[in-house]
Design an enzyme around this catalytic site. Structure first.
Site, PDB file in Angstrom:
ATOM      1  N   GLY A  14       3.288 -41.510 -10.728  1.00  0.00           N
ATOM      2  CA  GLY A  14       2.243 -42.439 -10.279  1.00  0.00           C
ATOM      3  C   GLY A  14       1.154 -41.717  -9.509  1.00  0.00           C
ATOM      4  CB  VAL A  26      -2.912 -26.135  -4.401  1.00  0.00           C
ATOM      5  CG1 VAL A  26      -2.277 -25.106  -5.339  1.00  0.00           C
ATOM      6  CG2 VAL A  26      -1.829 -27.031  -3.791  1.00  0.00           C
ATOM      7  CB  VAL A  27      -7.665 -24.677  -6.057  1.00  0.00           C
ATOM      8  CG1 VAL A  27      -8.768 -23.764  -6.568  1.00  0.00           C
ATOM      9  CG2 VAL A  27      -6.999 -25.423  -7.214  1.00  0.00           C
ATOM     10  NE  ARG A  75       5.883 -43.144 -14.064  1.00  0.00           N
ATOM     11  CZ  ARG A  75       4.964 -43.856 -13.387  1.00  0.00           C
ATOM     12  NH1 ARG A  75       4.036 -44.500 -14.036  1.00  0.00           N
ATOM     13  NH2 ARG A  75       5.004 -43.900 -12.075  1.00  0.00           N
ATOM     14  N   GLY A 105       6.161 -37.895  -7.037  1.00  0.00           N
ATOM     15  CA  GLY A 105       7.223 -38.608  -6.334  1.00  0.00           C
ATOM     16  C   GLY A 105       8.599 -38.070  -6.698  1.00  0.00           C
ATOM     17  CG  ASP A 106      12.209 -40.534  -6.751  1.00  0.00           C
ATOM     18  OD1 ASP A 106      11.191 -41.230  -6.984  1.00  0.00           O
ATOM     19  OD2 ASP A 106      13.342 -40.849  -7.139  1.00  0.00           O
ATOM     20  CB  THR A 129       4.749 -41.452  -4.143  1.00  0.00           C
ATOM     21  OG1 THR A 129       5.092 -42.848  -4.219  1.00  0.00           O
ATOM     22  CG2 THR A 129       5.634 -40.823  -3.082  1.00  0.00           C
ATOM     23  CG  ASP A 131       6.220 -46.704  -3.790  1.00  0.00           C
ATOM     24  OD1 ASP A 131       5.300 -47.525  -3.609  1.00  0.00           O
ATOM     25  OD2 ASP A 131       6.824 -46.589  -4.868  1.00  0.00           O
ATOM     26  CG  ASP A 133       9.909 -44.051  -2.351  1.00  0.00           C
ATOM     27  OD1 ASP A 133       8.988 -43.220  -2.455  1.00  0.00           O
ATOM     28  OD2 ASP A 133      10.394 -44.650  -3.325  1.00  0.00           O
ATOM     29  NE  ARG A 175       8.155 -49.427  -9.500  1.00  0.00           N
ATOM     30  CZ  ARG A 175       8.175 -48.347 -10.268  1.00  0.00           C
ATOM     31  NH1 ARG A 175       8.984 -48.290 -11.289  1.00  0.00           N
ATOM     32  NH2 ARG A 175       7.388 -47.320 -10.027  1.00  0.00           N
ATOM     33  NE  ARG A 258       0.348 -47.075  -9.205  1.00  0.00           N
ATOM     34  CZ  ARG A 258       1.388 -46.388  -8.771  1.00  0.00           C
ATOM     35  NH1 ARG A 258       1.219 -45.348  -7.983  1.00  0.00           N
ATOM     36  NH2 ARG A 258       2.599 -46.727  -9.115  1.00  0.00           N
TER      37      ARG A 258
END
Ligand code: ADP
Length: 325
Positions: A14, A26-27, A75, A105-106, A129, A131, A133, A175, A258
């Site tokens: 996501g 990073v770059v 994804r 995310g995870d 993410t 979330d 979480d 979620r 988002r």
């Protein structure tokens, strides 16, 4: 020090506001340290398909304030299989890239961990993410922006709820976790907050609603995380109407949460974590997530980030009803 000469960065799963700021960090850190840096377009799917471009300082100009991810995300079903991951590792070898930064995310972290274990690729994860979480970091990139976006909507809903003496049920994202719901609920003065981590029966909720009228409240807000056990906002409203004759209005905030320009907190976090991720690879660290907790960088073995559960703030859970009574 590891002999890291070329690294690549991708965004996966996501999207979250602040991913661009993180890629930028990073770059620019890599280039500052004399390391060549490549962008992989479209997450793991793009890696498998060899969608790689060299990035320079100017490739990431004018991006720190932009939501979404200019590298795109995806994804990838193919990456779930050994053959897909072998292809991904081969592509990295072809480009002589010996370090991969994964922002996601995870799910993306599980993928990165497997890529390391199975294909011996050096990986560092950065939590991106909305979330929040992920265990091992106080905040994930995108969470603060999502909270601000949801809060802005909730403040507006409260205006109309108060004008019409209405009960609103507002569904926010989350979620499996109630971080957004809890923080937005507290900050928006919600009367009740429904999160997956805490059990509350519909009877309990119905009884709470009855008590609000006795204290002189004429309007009220219930914030519900989309993954709450009582169901989504429409289902809850239907049951409250049929069983408790409560006239509920529903608002689902959805994907607005988002998007948008990242907050200062998210830009700072993204900048810090991007910097530390490159440093970690240079220092020979791999199969870890770089996070931020107690005002310092954290380096957490990737499996811990999903095996251990980050708890909701127990104090906030305790006090919201006191404060909104
Ligand atoms: P997020 O990173 O936001 O949690 P997803 O759960 O969709 O998003 O994961 C992103 C991608 O990571 C998936 O499409 C898949 O390619 C890869 N991935 C997820 N879980 C695994 C896993 N257990 N093993 C290998 N790759 C995985």
């Amino acid at each position: 020090m590891a002999n890291i000469k070329k690294i690549a960065v991708l965004t996966s799963g996501g999207d979250a506001p602040g991913m661009n700021a993180c890629v930028r960090a990073v770059v620019r850190t890599a280039i500052y340290d004399g390391i060549a840096v490549f962008g992989i377009y479209g997450g793991y799917e793009g890696l498998i398909n060899g969608e790689i471009m060299p990035l320079n300082r100017r490739s990431v100009s004018n991006l720190i304030q932009k939501g979404g991810t200019f590298l795109k995300t995806s994804r990838s079903e193919t990456f779930l299989h050994v053959a897909g991951r072998k292809r991904a590792a081969d592509v990295l070898k072809e480009w002589e890239i010996n370090g991969l930064v994964v922002i996601g995310g995870d799910g993306s972290f599980r993928g990165a961990h497997t890529l390391h274990q199975e294909q011996n690729v050096n990986v560092v994860g950065i939590p991106g993410t909305i979330d929040n979480d992920i265990y091992g970091t106080d905040l994930t990139i995108g969470y603060d922006t999502a909270v601000m976006t949801a809060l802005d909507s909730i403040d507006k809903i409260r205006d109309t709820a108060a004008s019409h003496d209405r009960l609103f049920i507002v569904e926010v994202m989350g979620r499996h976790a109630g971080f957004i719901a809890l923080e937005v609920g507290i900050c928006g003065g919600a009367e009740e907050i429904l999160v997956p981590e805490v059990h509350l029966s519909l009877d309990d909720l119905g009884n709470l609603i009855k008590t609000w009228a006795t204290t002189g409240k004429t309007s009220s807000l219930i914030v519900v995380a989309e993954g709450d056990e009582l169901g989504n906002a429409h289902e809850i409203a239907k049951t409250l109407q049929s069983q408790f004759h409560a006239n509920c209005h529903v608002c689902i905030l959805g994907h607005t949460q988002r998007g948008g320009s990242p907050t200062a907190t998210d830009r700072l976090l993204a900048s810090r974590l991007g910097y530390h991720a490159v440093q970690a690879l240079e220092n020979g660290q791999t199969d870890i997530m770089v996070g931020w907790a107690n005002n310092a960088a954290t380096f957490i073995p990737l499996p811990e980030t999903w095996e251990k559960k980050k708890p909701l703030d127990a104090e906030l859970l305790k006090i919201y009803r006191i404060l909104s009574a």
